[in-house]
Write a protein that holds these residues in place. Structure first.
Motif, PDB file in Angstrom:
ATOM      1  N   SER A  27       0.706  -1.291  -0.171  1.00 13.11           N
ATOM      2  CA  SER A  27      -0.030  -0.011  -0.046  1.00 13.11           C
ATOM      3  C   SER A  27       0.860   1.179   0.096  1.00 13.11           C
ATOM      4  O   SER A  27       0.449   2.238  -0.460  1.00 13.11           O
ATOM      5  CB  SER A  27      -0.896  -0.030   1.047  1.00 13.11           C
ATOM      6  OG  SER A  27      -0.115  -0.225   2.353  1.00 13.11           O
ATOM      7  N   ILE A  31       4.847   5.558  -6.550  1.00 16.38           N
ATOM      8  CA  ILE A  31       3.974   5.320  -7.779  1.00 16.38           C
ATOM      9  C   ILE A  31       5.047   5.447  -9.048  1.00 16.38           C
ATOM     10  O   ILE A  31       5.674   6.398  -9.052  1.00 16.38           O
ATOM     11  CB  ILE A  31       3.021   6.236  -7.847  1.00 16.38           C
ATOM     12  CG1 ILE A  31       2.224   6.370  -6.485  1.00 16.38           C
ATOM     13  CG2 ILE A  31       2.159   6.364  -8.812  1.00 16.38           C
ATOM     14  CD1 ILE A  31       1.542   5.092  -6.132  1.00 16.38           C
ATOM     15  N   ASN A  33       5.141   5.890 -13.111  1.00 19.85           N
ATOM     16  CA  ASN A  33       4.562   6.439 -14.193  1.00 19.85           C
ATOM     17  C   ASN A  33       5.042   6.100 -15.496  1.00 19.85           C
ATOM     18  O   ASN A  33       6.317   5.848 -15.722  1.00 19.85           O
ATOM     19  CB  ASN A  33       4.481   8.037 -13.941  1.00 19.85           C
ATOM     20  CG  ASN A  33       4.258   8.492 -12.658  1.00 19.85           C
ATOM     21  OD1 ASN A  33       3.267   8.162 -12.190  1.00 19.85           O
ATOM     22  ND2 ASN A  33       5.077   9.413 -12.137  1.00 19.85           N
ATOM     23  N   ASN A  38       1.107   8.843 -16.719  1.00 15.80           N
ATOM     24  CA  ASN A  38       0.066   8.263 -16.266  1.00 15.80           C
ATOM     25  C   ASN A  38       0.434   7.276 -15.143  1.00 15.80           C
ATOM     26  O   ASN A  38       1.610   6.631 -15.325  1.00 15.80           O
ATOM     27  CB  ASN A  38      -0.648   7.316 -17.448  1.00 15.80           C
ATOM     28  CG  ASN A  38      -1.754   8.048 -18.311  1.00 15.80           C
ATOM     29  OD1 ASN A  38      -1.823   9.163 -17.965  1.00 15.80           O
ATOM     30  ND2 ASN A  38      -1.741   7.456 -19.489  1.00 15.80           N
ATOM     31  N   LYS A  39      -0.222   7.192 -14.215  1.00 14.69           N
ATOM     32  CA  LYS A  39       0.184   6.277 -13.041  1.00 14.69           C
ATOM     33  C   LYS A  39       0.049   4.873 -13.624  1.00 14.69           C
ATOM     34  O   LYS A  39      -0.938   4.342 -14.345  1.00 14.69           O
ATOM     35  CB  LYS A  39      -0.958   6.366 -11.769  1.00 14.69           C
ATOM     36  CG  LYS A  39      -0.393   7.477 -11.073  1.00 14.69           C
ATOM     37  CD  LYS A  39      -1.455   7.367  -9.707  1.00 14.69           C
ATOM     38  CE  LYS A  39      -1.283   8.467  -8.978  1.00 14.69           C
ATOM     39  NZ  LYS A  39      -2.119   8.200  -7.775  1.00 14.69           N
ATOM     40  N   THR A  40       1.029   3.885 -13.207  1.00 14.30           N
ATOM     41  CA  THR A  40       0.835   2.645 -13.716  1.00 14.30           C
ATOM     42  C   THR A  40       0.677   1.510 -12.309  1.00 14.30           C
ATOM     43  O   THR A  40       0.566   0.195 -12.568  1.00 14.30           O
ATOM     44  CB  THR A  40       1.918   2.157 -14.455  1.00 14.30           C
ATOM     45  OG1 THR A  40       3.176   2.406 -13.805  1.00 14.30           O
ATOM     46  CG2 THR A  40       2.375   2.650 -15.909  1.00 14.30           C
ATOM     47  N   ASP A  41       0.723   2.157 -11.146  1.00 17.71           N
ATOM     48  CA  ASP A  41       0.784   1.310 -10.039  1.00 17.71           C
ATOM     49  C   ASP A  41      -0.755   1.274  -9.405  1.00 17.71           C
ATOM     50  O   ASP A  41      -0.612   0.879  -8.246  1.00 17.71           O
ATOM     51  CB  ASP A  41       1.722   1.680  -9.307  1.00 17.71           C
ATOM     52  CG  ASP A  41       3.153   1.179  -9.326  1.00 17.71           C
ATOM     53  OD1 ASP A  41       3.318   0.634 -10.663  1.00 17.71           O
ATOM     54  OD2 ASP A  41       4.160   1.652  -8.821  1.00 17.71           O
ATOM     55  N   SER A  42      -1.635   1.625 -10.048  1.00 10.47           N
ATOM     56  CA  SER A  42      -3.124   1.869  -9.247  1.00 10.47           C
ATOM     57  C   SER A  42      -3.340   0.674  -8.737  1.00 10.47           C
ATOM     58  O   SER A  42      -3.805   0.650  -7.675  1.00 10.47           O
ATOM     59  CB  SER A  42      -3.851   2.576 -10.200  1.00 10.47           C
ATOM     60  OG  SER A  42      -4.059   1.726 -11.425  1.00 10.47           O
ATOM     61  N   GLU A  45      -2.090   0.179  -5.493  1.00 14.39           N
ATOM     62  CA  GLU A  45      -2.967   1.055  -4.484  1.00 14.39           C
ATOM     63  C   GLU A  45      -4.242   0.562  -3.967  1.00 14.39           C
ATOM     64  O   GLU A  45      -4.736   0.610  -2.800  1.00 14.39           O
ATOM     65  CB  GLU A  45      -3.123   2.625  -4.880  1.00 14.39           C
ATOM     66  CG  GLU A  45      -1.834   2.993  -5.252  1.00 14.39           C
ATOM     67  CD  GLU A  45      -1.803   4.486  -5.704  1.00 14.39           C
ATOM     68  OE1 GLU A  45      -2.723   4.944  -6.441  1.00 14.39           O
ATOM     69  OE2 GLU A  45      -1.305   5.552  -4.945  1.00 14.39           O
ATOM     70  N   SER A  46      -4.796  -0.085  -4.659  1.00 16.34           N
ATOM     71  CA  SER A  46      -6.231  -0.530  -4.517  1.00 16.34           C
ATOM     72  C   SER A  46      -6.532  -1.828  -4.198  1.00 16.34           C
ATOM     73  O   SER A  46      -7.449  -2.187  -3.285  1.00 16.34           O
ATOM     74  CB  SER A  46      -7.157  -0.259  -5.815  1.00 16.34           C
ATOM     75  OG  SER A  46      -6.523  -1.142  -6.794  1.00 16.34           O
TER      76      SER A  46
END
Ligand SMILES: *[C@@H]1O[C@H](CO)[C@@H](O)[C@H](O)[C@H]1NC(C)=O
Ligand SMILES: *[C@@H]1O[C@H](CO)[C@@H](O)[C@H](O)[C@H]1NC(C)=O
Ligand SMILES: *[C@@H]1O[C@H](CO)[C@@H](O)[C@H](O)[C@H]1NC(C)=O
Ligand SMILES: *[C@@H]1O[C@H](CO)[C@@H](O)[C@H](O)[C@H]1NC(C)=O
Length: 155
Positions: A27, A31, A33, A38-42, A45-46
């Motif tokens: 968590s 991050i 990009n 663009n974020k590539t690690d979402s 995170e989720s």
């Protein structure tokens, strides 16, 4: 789901496993990009899975895992000869509380305990994914999560 997608998910799982063992939880990683920014690690995170250990009774001990990860992940007893001898709690829906004091929510899939028992009892490790496909239909308004408390018995 097409094969390319499955392969990519498998690859992401490997990443999750290696990151998890290195940092404990996915968590709070930095991050990444892509070239457009663009974020590539979402994903990281989720989705997360965390495990904590409860009472150690000498010849057996309690282990709790909480997850919302809808790709396959695994729990296993600490040592290779130890096996799951009891599923103390399993709820896929909106469980709450802390390890050894979990409470059922009101929107869970009724077959969750059955699935957990079938997949884990007598085994050293078992695989879950937090989805209706795995546990049966839940009726939660928010994203469903999964809490499981197991007893590992030493050989
Ligand atoms: C994540 O947070 C924990 C505690 O807040 C810290 O010990 C750990 O170093 C952090 N990990 C990373 C990769 O930042
Ligand atoms: C990616 O972008 C976010 C903000 O959009 C920034 O906070 C982060 O540091 C960037 N990460 C990298 C590895 O450049
Ligand atoms: C990534 O960035 C491009 C260019 O800035 C943008 O057109 C695209 O919609 C972005 N993709 C995502 C998934 O955000
Ligand atoms: C199992 O492993 C965890 C993590 O390494 C540790 O905290 C815990 O004390 C161990 N418990 C037993 C009974 O081996």
């Amino acid at each position: 789901m097409d094969t390319t997608h499955s392969c990519r998910r498998g690859y992401i799982l490997l990443l999750v496993l290696s990151y998890s063992s290195a940092f404990g939880l996915a968590s709070n990683m930095s991050i990444s990009n892509d070239t457009s920014g663009n974020k590539t690690d979402s994903f990281f995170e989720s989705q997360s899975t965390s495990t904590e250990w409860g009472t150690d009774m000498g010849n057996k001990y309690i282990m709790c895992t909480e997850s919302n990860m809808d790709i396959p992940w695994m729990i296993s007893c600490n040592k290779s000869k130890e096996v799951f001898t009891r599923i103390n709690f399993a709820d896929y829906g909106n469980p709450s509380g802390k390890c050894e004091h979990y409470r059922h929510g009101n929107c869970g899939a009724k077959t969750t305990m059955e699935v957990a028992k079938k997949n884990c009892l007598g085994k050293h490790q078992c695989v879950f994914k937090v989805s209706d496909e795995m546990f049966g239909t839940s009726h939660c308004k928010k994203e469903a999560k999964f809490f499981v408390q197991v007893t590992c018995t030493k050989a």
